[in-house]
Design an enzyme around this catalytic site. Structure first.
Site, PDB file in Angstrom:
ATOM      1  N   SER A 217       0.841  -1.205   0.000  1.00  0.00           N
ATOM      2  CA  SER A 217       0.000   0.000   0.000  1.00  0.00           C
ATOM      3  C   SER A 217       0.873   1.251   0.000  1.00  0.00           C
ATOM      4  O   SER A 217       0.567   2.239  -0.666  1.00  0.00           O
ATOM      5  CB  SER A 217      -0.928   0.001   1.202  1.00  0.00           C
ATOM      6  OG  SER A 217      -0.173   0.136   2.381  1.00  0.00           O
ATOM      7  N   ARG A 221       0.273   3.537  -3.190  1.00  0.00           N
ATOM      8  CA  ARG A 221      -0.388   4.826  -2.968  1.00  0.00           C
ATOM      9  C   ARG A 221       0.397   5.939  -3.636  1.00  0.00           C
ATOM     10  O   ARG A 221      -0.149   6.746  -4.382  1.00  0.00           O
ATOM     11  CB  ARG A 221      -0.511   5.108  -1.474  1.00  0.00           C
ATOM     12  CG  ARG A 221      -1.156   6.452  -1.182  1.00  0.00           C
ATOM     13  CD  ARG A 221      -1.210   6.756   0.295  1.00  0.00           C
ATOM     14  NE  ARG A 221      -1.952   5.738   1.010  1.00  0.00           N
ATOM     15  CZ  ARG A 221      -1.399   4.830   1.798  1.00  0.00           C
ATOM     16  NH1 ARG A 221      -0.092   4.835   1.972  1.00  0.00           N
ATOM     17  NH2 ARG A 221      -2.134   3.939   2.415  1.00  0.00           N
ATOM     18  N   ASN A 225      -0.910   7.828  -7.087  1.00  0.00           N
ATOM     19  CA  ASN A 225      -1.184   9.266  -7.091  1.00  0.00           C
ATOM     20  C   ASN A 225      -0.329  10.001  -8.106  1.00  0.00           C
ATOM     21  O   ASN A 225      -0.824  10.842  -8.854  1.00  0.00           O
ATOM     22  CB  ASN A 225      -0.937   9.840  -5.698  1.00  0.00           C
ATOM     23  CG  ASN A 225      -2.170   9.743  -4.826  1.00  0.00           C
ATOM     24  OD1 ASN A 225      -3.115  10.495  -5.011  1.00  0.00           O
ATOM     25  ND2 ASN A 225      -2.166   8.788  -3.915  1.00  0.00           N
TER      26      ASN A 225
END
Lengths: 287, 156
Positions: A217, A221, A225
């Site tokens: 994660s 992440r 993004n």
């Protein structure tokens, strides 16, 4: 910007391809001339652009901070020292807030992560075509076909980079978990929680997933993004090829997105740093 | 977007840079920050102490000033008293001197008057004698009648 005879699809694909150095299937070493060629190189290939920018930015960070750290004044600080001290104080207070154990590596680690991720993300704000174009010119000067010179300047849009850092954090987590709790304690945490000894198989699955999910994660992440942000920049850049009105509108959009992105890049760097601290704190405490 | 050896390269770089920062960047900066913090804390403490001392000194000064004012007014009243005393003394002295001078003057005047009276008496005697001599030129013997003349003089 999408030059002569290049479709929008080609333009986007070109921008999303790293400059890859590795071994061709025929055994020779060199730069991949196409995404397919890069894929064929397999695991033992390097993204020269992301790795290069990543190292260069880390070096920038390191030298700026080292310059101040070499002889810091304890009196009234100058501009650069002020900035560096502000960062150090900010990171230090974050670490104090989230990290309950005692470990000298955590604060420097957090500072490195924050500054490095921020700088890598910051490359996103440089208009998408500038550096690749320069790279193409340089490539052409060395005799390469400019259309096959790929150059991606935002290291954090390369999952290799984000996973590289997340795995680094993951190894530290494992190392300190085992160091603090012992191998038995660490494995016990995996096997006997949350359902006790009876539910060991279920516990292993649950805790294993939660352990693995941490670096995944963390990496995804940041990558997700930044990749999304960069793709939007590329799409906006496409508008410059659509005439004066659309181009002007694109300029406006780019400005707006860039301003918004200033928030995103800082936020992502901060999240990466905070989660790193939190994960290491979990490694240091029983739960 | 292939996963490849870049991953390993980045991991190695990650550990290297974390180590560099831990070794060469973080400790001196934190040491400097801590030192400055200590300096500021000392400075603040010193400032507080100074302020306290100043308050004490102000109080002491106020006390001194009050005392000085009191002393000054005392001195002034004393001086006024002394001044009136001196004036009184001077007046007294002057009066005495005036009396003394008056007395001597009166005595001198008396003396002068007596002397003048004596003188006058003698002159009158001699003038009387001279007048009587001229009147009685021939028949009066000066030596025979001088007792009469002396008797006259004493009666003047």
């Amino acid at each position: 910007m999408s030059g002569d005879g290049i479709t929008s699809g080609d333009y986007i694909k070109h921008h999303l391809q790293n400059m890859t150095y590795g071994q061709h299937p025929d055994g020779s070493w060199g730069f991949a001339q196409s995404p397919e060629a890069a894929k064929e190189m397999g695991f033992w290939a390097f993204h020269v652009d992301s790795l290069g920018w990543s190292l260069a930015l880390a070096a920038v960070f390191f030298f700026i901070f080292r310059k101040v750290a070499k002889n810091p004044t304890t009196g009234v600080p100058g501009g650069l020292q002020n900035f560096v001290e502000m960062m150090v104080e900010f990171v230090n207070s974050s670490v104090r807030g989230s990290f309950s154990g005692r470990n000298d590596i955590v604060a420097p680690l957090a500072l490195t992560v924050f500054a490095w991720v921020f700088l890598m993300n910051f490359m996103d704000l440089i208009p998408v075509d500038w550096l690749p174009m320069i790279a193409q010119q340089i490539g052409a000067a060395f005799g390469a076909d400019p259309h096959h010179v790929y150059f991606k300047v935002v290291p954090s849009t390369d999952p290799n980079i984000t996973f590289g850092m997340a795995l680094g954090v993951f190894w530290l987590m494992l190392y300190y978990s085992i160091k603090i709790k012992g191998l038995g304690g660490f494995l016990g945490e995996l096997a006997f929680q949350p359902f006790g000894k009876v539910g060991t198989p279920v516990n292993l699955v649950l805790e294993g997933v939660s352990l693995i999910s941490k670096p995944v994660s963390l990496a995804l992440r940041l990558f997700g993004n930044m990749y999304a942000g960069e793709t939007i920049f590329i799409l906006i850049a496409l508008m410059y090829g659509g005439g004066l009105a659309i181009g002007a509108f694109g300029g406006l959009l780019q400005l707006g997105w860039a301003i918004f992105h200033i928030l995103i890049i800082t936020l992502q760097a901060f999240i990466f740093m905070t989660l790193t601290i939190v994960y290491l704190d979990m490694a240091h405490t029983d739960h | 977007m292939n996963i490849n050896a870049t991953l390993i390269g980045q991991s190695i770089a990650f550990f290297l840079f974390v180590w560099f920062v831990m070794k060469y960047v973080w400790p001196p900066l934190i040491a400097a920050l801590d030192e400055r913090k200590a300096t500021i804390a000392d400075g603040l403490a010193a400032a507080e102490k100074g302020q306290h001392e100043q308050e004490l000194a102000e109080k002491a000064a106020e006390k001194h000033i009050k005392k000085a004012k009191l002393q000054a007014s005392e001195i002034v009243t004393q001086a006024q008293k002394r001044a009136s005393e001196i004036v009184e003394e001077a007046k007294e002295g002057a009066r005495e001197e005036v009396d003394g001078i008056k007395k001597t003057a009166a005595a001198e005047i008396d003396q002068e008057v007596n002397r003048a009276k004596e003188h006058l008496r003698q002159q009158i005697a001699s003038i009387t004698i001279a007048g009587a001599e001229k009147v009685l030129k021939r028949e009066i013997d000066e030596s025979a009648h001088s007792d009469i003349v002396d008797d006259l003089i004493t009666q003047i």
